[in-house]
Design an enzyme around this catalytic site. Structure first.
Site, mmCIF file in Angstrom:
data_model
loop_
_atom_site.group_PDB
_atom_site.id
_atom_site.type_symbol
_atom_site.label_atom_id
_atom_site.label_comp_id
_atom_site.label_asym_id
_atom_site.label_seq_id
_atom_site.Cartn_x
_atom_site.Cartn_y
_atom_site.Cartn_z
ATOM 1 N N SER A 296 0.914 -1.209 0.009
ATOM 2 C CA SER A 296 -0.001 -0.070 -0.051
ATOM 3 C C SER A 296 0.971 1.146 0.129
ATOM 4 C CB SER A 296 -0.804 0.153 1.253
ATOM 5 O OG SER A 296 -1.527 1.111 1.401
ATOM 6 N N HIS B 161 -0.902 -1.289 -4.350
ATOM 7 C CA HIS B 161 -2.537 -0.665 -3.662
ATOM 8 C C HIS B 161 -2.243 0.904 -3.553
ATOM 9 C CE1 HIS B 161 -6.073 -1.675 -1.430
ATOM 10 N NE2 HIS B 161 -5.588 -1.123 -0.876
ATOM 11 N N MET C 289 -11.879 4.913 -1.148
ATOM 12 C CA MET C 289 -12.667 5.106 0.354
ATOM 13 C C MET C 289 -13.238 6.479 0.244
ATOM 14 S SD MET C 289 -9.768 3.528 2.627
ATOM 15 C CE MET C 289 -8.671 3.366 1.216
HETATM 16 C C1 DX5 Z 1 -6.487 1.543 5.324
HETATM 17 C C2 DX5 Z 1 -6.101 1.251 3.825
HETATM 18 C C3 DX5 Z 1 -4.896 0.245 3.923
HETATM 19 C C4 DX5 Z 1 -3.481 0.779 4.673
HETATM 20 C C5 DX5 Z 1 -2.924 -0.635 5.222
HETATM 21 O O1 DX5 Z 1 -7.861 2.139 5.241
HETATM 22 O O2 DX5 Z 1 -7.138 0.839 3.146
HETATM 23 O O3 DX5 Z 1 -4.680 0.052 2.453
HETATM 24 O O4 DX5 Z 1 -2.803 1.563 3.890
HETATM 25 O O5 DX5 Z 1 -1.800 -0.186 5.897
HETATM 26 P P1 DX5 Z 1 -1.172 -1.203 6.784
HETATM 27 O O6 DX5 Z 1 -0.812 -2.197 5.974
HETATM 28 O O7 DX5 Z 1 -0.149 -0.404 7.566
HETATM 29 O O8 DX5 Z 1 -2.329 -1.729 8.012
HETATM 30 ZN ZN ZN Z 2 -6.552 -0.228 1.261
#
Ligand code: DX5
Ligand code: ZN
Length: 215
Positions: free
Chosen positions: A8, A33, A68
């Site tokens: 991500s 991502h 989101m």
């Molecule tokens: C949260 C995001 C995730 C986030 C995950 O709203 O959708 O994709 O970046 O981050 P980690 O892996 O640090 O939990």
């Molecule tokens: Zn995400």
């Protein structure tokens, strides 16, 4: 069995975006991502089209875009034009889920649907045949670096039963709190794609971390 890591970008160093993209290009991660947050559906704001276009220029991996945002149907076409290859929307944000998913399919993009941890998995019944992937959030959408919610494992089992009934080709993605410890357990549970933000980008050796997650 498909096993994909989708780092991500949210946890990347935005001052060195090109270098971060090139690092991902060299890695075993097949996807990247991209978390788009609007400050309305989630309390946080991340980034939008200019950043996504910059990433598209430098990243050779499949761009996996997680929206989101409220009223995602207004923007899906622009995200496809900006280079999204898989585009995921939250069920919570859709007025007419079947209609939006159909419209997204018609854009030629792979379609994903996702739900936060407080939405019953059963609400995905009747929609799984309209998507290529279901993303089960393993933290509440909004921020990187949160703790993995353990109840996710039973939700995966519930989702697998729906997928068997409605669309056996549907992929399962998990996002939030994924690390080198839970990654093998999640793959063993039948997950195809793991999103990992802080575990990859904040690690001393992101390339080795990705390899470890895949082992
Ligand atoms: C949260 C995001 C995730 C986030 C995950 O709203 O959708 O994709 O970046 O981050 P980690 O892996 O640090 O939990
Ligand atoms: Zn995400």
């Amino acid at each position: 069995m498909t096993k994909i890591i989708s780092p991500s970008l949210l946890s990347a160093d935005f001052g060195n975006l090109q270098a971060e993209c090139e690092m991902i290009n060299r890695s075993a991660a097949e996807w990247l991502h991209i978390d788009v947050m609007d400050g309305v559906f989630v309390p946080n704001i991340s980034f939008g089209f200019p950043v996504m276009e910059a990433v598209k220029k430098h990243c050779k991996k499949t761009l996996d875009v997680h929206l989101m945002i409220v009223e995602p149907e207004r923007y899906v076409e622009r995200f496809v034009k900006a280079g999204a290859e898989i585009l995921t929307v939250h069920l919570e944000t859709l007025k007419d889920p079947a209609e939006t998913l159909k419209m997204m399919r018609a854009l030629g993009v792979k379609v994903g649907i996702t739900i936060n941890p407080d939405i019953p998995v059963s609400q995905l019944r009747g929609l799984v045949d309209k998507v290529d992937m279901v993303l089960l959030m393993s933290v509440f959408a909004g921020y990187g670096g949160q703790k993995f919610i353990e109840e996710t494992y039973s939700r995966i089992e519930e989702l697998k039963a729906i997928i068997t009934d409605e669309n056996p080709n549907c992929l399962i993605q998990i996002d939030g709190g994924v690390n080198t410890e839970n990654a093998p357990k999640l793959f063993n549970a039948g997950v195809h794609i793991l999103v990992a933000g802080s575990a990859v980008f904040k690690s001393e050796n992101p390339l080795a971390t990705i390899e470890t997650m895949l082992r």
